[in-house]
Design an enzyme around this catalytic site. Structure first.
Site, PDB file in Angstrom:
ATOM      1  N   TYR A 295       0.859  -1.188   0.000  1.00 16.20           N
ATOM      2  CA  TYR A 295       0.000   0.000   0.000  1.00 16.20           C
ATOM      3  C   TYR A 295       0.894   1.237   0.000  1.00 16.20           C
ATOM      4  O   TYR A 295       1.761   1.392   0.858  1.00 16.20           O
ATOM      5  CB  TYR A 295      -0.875  -0.010   1.245  1.00 16.20           C
ATOM      6  N   TYR A 345      -5.591   4.605  -7.778  1.00 10.66           N
ATOM      7  CA  TYR A 345      -5.809   4.571  -6.333  1.00 10.66           C
ATOM      8  C   TYR A 345      -7.162   3.959  -6.031  1.00 10.66           C
ATOM      9  O   TYR A 345      -8.188   4.622  -6.085  1.00 10.66           O
ATOM     10  CB  TYR A 345      -5.715   5.987  -5.762  1.00 10.66           C
TER      11      TYR A 345
END
Lengths: 395, 134
Positions: A295, A345
């Site tokens: 992440y 994203y």
């Protein structure tokens, strides 16, 4: 003896919409990704008996996915259903809870869906996440100290965390920049990526400050889109059309409140606890990981996550990444699709989607050694963390 | 004095003593009567031991810069004229962490670990705890 969950389930279906300025509702995007994932898995809709749902930022700002997605998709055969939210750690968590439910006999095929659509026609990416519109002139209570100090958005806590790491361990701006440059190199090989023009370290330094020590190129993109993932038992996966991506390990760690007295939230994250659980379940250690999908809401998140997974010692993330080992040709290929910094994203679905592509061997020009893949998700202000260890091998 | 355009807090019932103290130039915080932990923000339960017993106490006003950023984004029009400005977390000597701004020093000279002391910025009906290097 191997852990009973090691290899018990697999990812058998996968669907993505185009990413970026796609102006559809989150329900429509979720339906598009679901249709693709069902076809990919060779499943009819009624064969799916589990649905887990995660809204992105629009879950807070408005227009996000709700439990009503079940009805939008017309799914009437569900034996498992929930709307989940532990921020960016949710995607990995959905696969975890799906796997546990399948292993317990509660469901056969669980659809995990994320959709978000914060970008509006004619408004900036910053406006989608900045939060300025939500800050009144006379905020009430002690939490008003945040806007009264000019503390806004998600950029602020991550800048504060990066600064603390830099001051404590001597981490440099060049080291953060190297992460951004490496991921952009990966993105140039990913047709799905939003940002595909290569960048140099000089471009990084020349990109405008958002909040020091974060440049624009330290920060993730904002995207509209959806990702759908189907989890099935390993036994069922063998007879399904796609190469199974087996779930070997799962873990979570949640330090929570970043302002708690005594917390070292800036430099010690929930990844540490998650790593211990997942490594033990999978029977592997950091030296076994052949590619990492971490992440990367900010460059700094990658750096601190590498430390907490034991790829290097605490505080040595800067020197560890400095030689470019995360980029193409490096010894630890990381965020091989470009990640949230350069590709798209979709919260925790960004690292998970690339882990699936790599795990299937569908990476094309960017395919790397995929024997043991780490996929992580992090949310809040380094408050929540979950991970999966995945492999194309059943055992 | 020109009009103040930045967000200006208003007390609510749970935080009234904090803002009253600030108007008097004192940093007043909740302290757990059972485990002794100071806390911020104000809330009914201690996040260390979950006790509901507390007193409002005056903190020393001393602290250390735990971390800071220098903001260039113009999120809120009231802050635009001061951009870039520092956003700082001060770790009070009593433990709690306070979002604030360091004043009386240029942004380039702020350092993690720097000793600071509270200095209240007074407005008509509210005072804001800012911090100066000592």
């Amino acid at each position: 003896m191997a852990h009973p969950m090691r290899g018990a389930t697999a990812i058998t279906g996968f669907g993505m919409t185009p990413m970026g300025r796609i102006y559809k509702s989150t329900m429509e995007l979720a339906a598009d990704a679901t249709r693709t994932a069902l076809a990919d898995a060779g499943l009819k809709k009624d064969q799916v008996d589990g649905l887990l749902i995660n809204a992105g930022i629009t879950g807070t700002t408005g227009g996000g996915l709700t439990l009503g997605l079940q009805n939008y998709l017309g799914m009437g055969n569900l034996r498992l259903l929930n709307h989940m939210n532990a921020a960016g750690s949710t995607a990995a968590q959905m696969v975890q809870y799906a796997s546990l439910a399948i292993a317990a006999g509660m469901a056969n095929h669980v659809l995990c869906v994320f959709a978000d659509a914060p970008l509006k026609d004619g408004s900036s990416a910053g406006a989608a996440y900045g939060g300025s519109a939500r800050s009144p002139q006379r905020p009430r209570g002690m939490s008003a100290l945040f806007p009264a100090s000019g503390y806004y958005g998600a950029n602020t806590p991550y800048a504060l965390a990066a600064r603390r790491h830099m001051a404590t361990y001597g981490t440099t701006q060049d080291q953060l920049g190297t992460i951004a440059v490496g991921q952009r190199q990966w993105a140039t090989r990913n047709p799905l990526a939003q940002m595909r023009d290569p960048i140099t370290l000089e471009d990084y330094h020349n990109s405008r400050w958002i909040i020091e020590p974060l440049h624009l190129l330290d920060c993730c993109l904002v995207s509209n889109g959806a990702v759908a993932v189907i989890v099935s038992s390993a036994a069922a996966a063998k007879d399904m059309p796609q190469p199974p991506v087996y779930v070997w390990g799962m873990g979570q760690g949640h330090p929570g409140d970043s302002n708690r007295t005594g917390s070292d939230w800036e430099t010690e994250t929930g990844a540490k606890a998650a790593a211990q659980t997942a490594y033990a379940m999978a029977g592997v250690g950091p030296g076994d990981i052949t590619c990492a999908q971490l992440y990367d809401c900010y460059t700094y998140t990658v750096l601190v996550t590498l430390e907490d997974y034991g790829f290097c010692k605490k505080g040595e993330g800067g020197p560890f990444v400095e030689d470019g080992k995360l980029g193409p040709g490096g010894s630890l290929p990381t965020n091989t699709g470009g990640g949230e910094l350069s590709a798209y994203y979709m919260w925790g679905m960004t690292p998970l989607s690339e882990a699936i592509i790599q795990g299937r061997g569908h990476g094309g020009d960017r395919q790397v050694k995929n024997d043991v893949i780490l996929a992580t998700g992090n949310g809040g202000s380094l408050s929540y963390h979950a991970c999966l260890i995945l492999s194309p091998h059943a055992n | 004095m020109s009009e103040y355009l930045k967000p200006l807090p208003e007390a609510d019932a749970a935080s009234q003593p904090f803002w009253d103290g600030a108007m008097e130039g004192r940093l007043v915080l909740m302290k757990c009567s059972d485990c002794g932990q100071w806390r911020l923000p104000s809330r009914a339960h201690c996040d260390n031991c979950l006790s509901e017993s507390f007193t409002w106490e005056t903190a020393s006003g001393g602290g250390t810069v735990r971390t800071f950023g220098v903001m260039w984004q113009k999120y809120q029009p009231g802050w635009a004229a001061e951009t870039p400005y520092n956003v700082t977390i001060v770790e009070l000597d009593e433990g709690p962490r306070l979002p604030t701004n360091v004043i009386g020093i240029s942004n380039e000279n702020i350092r993690v670990g720097m000793r600071v002391k509270v200095d209240f910025e007074k407005h008509e009906d509210v005072a804001l705890p800012k911090f100066r290097p000592v």
